[in-house]
Design a protein around this motif. Structure first.
Motif, mmCIF file in Angstrom:
data_model
loop_
_atom_site.group_PDB
_atom_site.id
_atom_site.type_symbol
_atom_site.label_atom_id
_atom_site.label_comp_id
_atom_site.label_asym_id
_atom_site.label_seq_id
_atom_site.Cartn_x
_atom_site.Cartn_y
_atom_site.Cartn_z
ATOM 1 N N LEU A 103 80.085 43.650 24.217
ATOM 2 C CA LEU A 103 80.917 43.018 25.234
ATOM 3 C C LEU A 103 82.133 42.335 24.619
ATOM 4 O O LEU A 103 83.242 42.432 25.154
ATOM 5 N N ARG A 104 81.950 41.666 23.485
ATOM 6 C CA ARG A 104 83.086 41.036 22.789
ATOM 7 C C ARG A 104 84.114 42.084 22.382
ATOM 8 O O ARG A 104 85.319 41.885 22.530
ATOM 9 N N ALA A 105 83.635 43.211 21.845
ATOM 10 C CA ALA A 105 84.538 44.279 21.403
ATOM 11 C C ALA A 105 85.317 44.847 22.588
ATOM 12 O O ALA A 105 86.522 45.096 22.493
ATOM 13 N N LEU A 106 84.646 45.053 23.711
ATOM 14 C CA LEU A 106 85.320 45.585 24.896
ATOM 15 C C LEU A 106 86.342 44.592 25.444
ATOM 16 O O LEU A 106 87.457 44.966 25.814
ATOM 17 N N ARG A 107 85.977 43.323 25.484
ATOM 18 C CA ARG A 107 86.897 42.302 26.002
ATOM 19 C C ARG A 107 88.122 42.125 25.118
ATOM 20 O O ARG A 107 89.173 41.695 25.602
ATOM 21 N N ALA A 108 88.016 42.435 23.833
ATOM 22 C CA ALA A 108 89.132 42.281 22.895
ATOM 23 C C ALA A 108 90.158 43.405 23.003
ATOM 24 O O ALA A 108 91.255 43.300 22.455
ATOM 25 N N MET A 109 89.822 44.468 23.725
ATOM 26 C CA MET A 109 90.743 45.604 23.854
ATOM 27 C C MET A 109 91.903 45.252 24.789
ATOM 28 O O MET A 109 91.747 44.412 25.669
ATOM 29 N N PRO A 110 93.045 45.912 24.610
ATOM 30 C CA PRO A 110 94.159 45.705 25.550
ATOM 31 C C PRO A 110 93.759 46.096 26.970
ATOM 32 O O PRO A 110 92.967 47.016 27.171
ATOM 33 N N ASP A 111 94.320 45.391 27.942
ATOM 34 C CA ASP A 111 94.021 45.656 29.343
ATOM 35 C C ASP A 111 94.880 46.816 29.823
ATOM 36 O O ASP A 111 96.049 46.655 30.154
ATOM 37 N N ARG A 112 94.294 48.012 29.800
ATOM 38 C CA ARG A 112 94.977 49.221 30.255
ATOM 39 C C ARG A 112 93.926 50.216 30.714
ATOM 40 O O ARG A 112 92.747 49.932 30.664
ATOM 41 N N GLU A 113 94.337 51.386 31.152
ATOM 42 C CA GLU A 113 93.416 52.445 31.568
ATOM 43 C C GLU A 113 92.968 53.253 30.348
ATOM 44 O O GLU A 113 93.793 53.599 29.492
ATOM 45 N N TYR A 114 91.679 53.566 30.274
ATOM 46 C CA TYR A 114 91.109 54.373 29.196
ATOM 47 C C TYR A 114 90.585 55.670 29.795
ATOM 48 O O TYR A 114 89.984 55.676 30.869
ATOM 49 N N ASP A 115 90.835 56.786 29.073
ATOM 50 C CA ASP A 115 90.494 58.111 29.588
ATOM 51 C C ASP A 115 89.082 58.569 29.265
ATOM 52 O O ASP A 115 88.611 59.542 29.840
ATOM 53 N N GLY A 116 88.414 57.920 28.318
ATOM 54 C CA GLY A 116 87.064 58.328 27.965
ATOM 55 C C GLY A 116 86.516 57.505 26.824
ATOM 56 O O GLY A 116 87.224 56.677 26.243
ATOM 57 N N PRO A 117 85.250 57.720 26.465
ATOM 58 C CA PRO A 117 84.616 56.913 25.419
ATOM 59 C C PRO A 117 85.271 57.062 24.052
ATOM 60 O O PRO A 117 85.263 56.119 23.260
ATOM 61 N N SER A 118 85.869 58.207 23.756
ATOM 62 C CA SER A 118 86.511 58.339 22.450
ATOM 63 C C SER A 118 87.740 57.430 22.367
ATOM 64 O O SER A 118 87.990 56.823 21.324
ATOM 65 N N GLY A 119 88.478 57.298 23.456
ATOM 66 C CA GLY A 119 89.616 56.375 23.482
ATOM 67 C C GLY A 119 89.168 54.930 23.358
ATOM 68 O O GLY A 119 89.832 54.117 22.703
ATOM 69 N N VAL A 120 88.047 54.610 23.971
ATOM 70 C CA VAL A 120 87.500 53.255 23.872
ATOM 71 C C VAL A 120 87.084 52.976 22.423
ATOM 72 O O VAL A 120 87.415 51.927 21.864
ATOM 73 N N SER A 121 86.392 53.915 21.812
ATOM 74 C CA SER A 121 85.965 53.740 20.419
ATOM 75 C C SER A 121 87.155 53.575 19.489
ATOM 76 O O SER A 121 87.139 52.733 18.590
ATOM 77 N N LYS A 122 88.199 54.377 19.701
ATOM 78 C CA LYS A 122 89.420 54.263 18.890
ATOM 79 C C LYS A 122 90.011 52.869 19.016
ATOM 80 O O LYS A 122 90.434 52.272 18.033
ATOM 81 N N GLU A 123 90.064 52.367 20.234
ATOM 82 C CA GLU A 123 90.653 51.054 20.471
ATOM 83 C C GLU A 123 89.813 49.947 19.858
ATOM 84 O O GLU A 123 90.351 48.997 19.297
ATOM 85 N N ILE A 124 88.492 50.064 19.929
ATOM 86 C CA ILE A 124 87.614 49.065 19.317
ATOM 87 C C ILE A 124 87.858 49.027 17.814
ATOM 88 O O ILE A 124 87.937 47.961 17.216
ATOM 89 N N THR A 125 88.004 50.181 17.203
ATOM 90 C CA THR A 125 88.271 50.247 15.769
ATOM 91 C C THR A 125 89.631 49.654 15.448
ATOM 92 O O THR A 125 89.792 48.924 14.474
ATOM 93 N N ARG A 126 90.627 49.942 16.272
ATOM 94 C CA ARG A 126 91.988 49.467 16.045
ATOM 95 C C ARG A 126 92.088 47.963 16.179
ATOM 96 O O ARG A 126 92.845 47.323 15.465
ATOM 97 N N THR A 127 91.342 47.338 17.113
ATOM 98 C CA THR A 127 91.468 45.908 17.362
ATOM 99 C C THR A 127 90.633 45.072 16.410
ATOM 100 O O THR A 127 90.642 43.863 16.492
ATOM 101 N N SER A 128 89.914 45.718 15.503
ATOM 102 C CA SER A 128 89.090 44.940 14.573
ATOM 103 C C SER A 128 89.857 44.592 13.322
ATOM 104 O O SER A 128 90.865 45.130 13.007
#
Length: 65
Positions: A40-65
């Motif tokens: 939940l912390r990782a998801l909340r730390a992502m930029p507030d935008r539209e995501y197209d799928g789980p791979s985009g979410v995973s990429k963003e989680i990696t990028r924001t760390s």
């Protein structure tokens, strides 16, 4: 950060999610499907935008760390 959720963990907690989805949609879905606080912390730390799928979410989680 070594304690970020893995791609597989992201896929598990977002199984059944309809995309595209906003960050808030992802957090709500993950909460309703038993995601742990780390996820939940990782998801909340992502930029507030539209995501197209789980791979985009995973990429963003990696990028924001």
């Amino acid at each position: 950060m070594a304690d970020n959720p893995s791609f597989i963990e992201v896929q598990k907690c977002l199984a059944g999610m309809d995309y595209p989805a906003s960050r808030d949609d992802l957090v709500t879905h993950a909460q309703e499907h038993g995601a742990d606080e780390q996820m939940l912390r990782a998801l909340r730390a992502m930029p507030d935008r539209e995501y197209d799928g789980p791979s985009g979410v995973s990429k963003e989680i990696t990028r924001t760390s």
